[in-house]
Design a protein around this motif. Structure first.
Motif, short mmCIF file in Angstrom:
data_model
loop_
_atom_site.label_atom_id
_atom_site.label_comp_id
_atom_site.label_asym_id
_atom_site.label_seq_id
_atom_site.Cartn_x
_atom_site.Cartn_y
_atom_site.Cartn_z
N HIS A 17 0.88 -1.16 0.00
CA HIS A 17 0.00 0.00 0.00
C HIS A 17 0.92 1.21 0.00
O HIS A 17 1.87 1.26 0.77
N ARG A 20 0.30 8.55 -2.55
CA ARG A 20 0.54 9.22 -3.83
C ARG A 20 0.82 10.69 -3.58
O ARG A 20 0.43 11.24 -2.56
N TRP A 37 -4.46 5.38 1.17
CA TRP A 37 -3.48 4.39 0.72
C TRP A 37 -4.02 3.74 -0.55
O TRP A 37 -5.22 3.52 -0.67
N GLU A 38 -3.11 3.43 -1.48
CA GLU A 38 -3.51 2.76 -2.71
C GLU A 38 -2.65 1.52 -2.90
O GLU A 38 -1.47 1.50 -2.55
N THR A 39 -3.25 0.50 -3.50
CA THR A 39 -2.52 -0.75 -3.77
C THR A 39 -1.55 -0.52 -4.91
O THR A 39 -1.89 0.11 -5.92
N ALA A 40 -0.33 -1.04 -4.75
CA ALA A 40 0.70 -0.90 -5.78
C ALA A 40 1.58 -2.15 -5.78
O ALA A 40 1.61 -2.89 -4.81
N GLN A 57 4.19 0.55 -9.14
CA GLN A 57 3.14 0.78 -10.13
C GLN A 57 1.80 0.62 -9.43
O GLN A 57 1.51 -0.42 -8.84
N TYR A 58 1.00 1.68 -9.48
CA TYR A 58 -0.33 1.65 -8.87
C TYR A 58 -1.27 0.85 -9.75
O TYR A 58 -0.99 0.58 -10.93
N ASP A 60 -3.90 1.67 -11.25
CA ASP A 60 -4.33 2.36 -12.47
C ASP A 60 -3.22 2.46 -13.52
O ASP A 60 -3.42 3.03 -14.59
N HIS A 62 -0.17 3.97 -13.18
CA HIS A 62 0.80 5.04 -12.93
C HIS A 62 2.03 4.47 -12.22
O HIS A 62 1.91 3.70 -11.28
N GLU A 64 5.52 5.31 -10.11
CA GLU A 64 6.26 6.30 -9.31
C GLU A 64 7.66 5.74 -9.11
O GLU A 64 7.82 4.64 -8.60
#
Length: 153
Positions: A17, A20, A37-40, A57-58, A60, A62, A64
């Motif tokens: 997690h 961003r 928090w976002e899953t990556a 990498q998320y 979606d 994207h 980072e």
């Protein structure tokens, strides 16, 4: 388990997690963090001068690059900013779990995709009843489970 334990366990392909940036082209800073928090997925682990940086990498798509595990800030209030070298850390990455198979696989069409509870009960039954044909019983339970699933909607 301390934080160091899970940090050393993260490698390419790990699901995490991650925070961003609010403004993608700006540097990481206290005012440039989204709250959720976002899953990556970790694409690369870089280590330089004792600090690990990640390419993630998320969901979606994207990417980072060179993302630190955490940011260190000086406290904002004067009360805390006395002559101490006290800093506050804000985590940017934490361990995550991949989606369970039952949320990814089409259960009504996938033989063998059943809940952990059903599978562990089946394994336990087969251990305690050695006369049962293991493969036939397992296939029968899987098929019954698959046919019991209703399509969404």
């Amino acid at each position: 388990g301390s934080d160091v334990d899970w940090i050393s366990a993260i490698n390419k392909g790990s699901v995490v997690h991650a925070k961003r940036k609010l403004f993608p082209h700006a540097a990481w800073s206290r005012g440039n963090l989204q709250s959720q928090w976002e899953t990556a997925t970790v694409l690369k682990v870089r280590t330089s001068s004792g600090e690990a940086l990640l390419d993630v990498q998320y969901v979606d798509g994207h990417v980072e690059k060179k993302m630190p595990f955490c940011l260190w800030f000086s406290p904002r209030t004067k009360q805390h900013s006395s002559s101490r070298t006290e800093k506050i850390s804000v985590a940017l990455i934490r361990p995550g779990l991949p989606d369970p198979a039952m949320s990814v696989l089409p259960l009504e069409r996938t033989v063998g995709a059943c809940s952990e509870k059903i599978q562990s009960a089946l394994v336990s039954y087969m251990k305690n009843n050695p006369t049962a044909s293991k493969q036939s019983l397992q296939l029968l339970v899987w098929m019954k489970y698959m046919r019991s699933m209703a399509c969404a909607g």
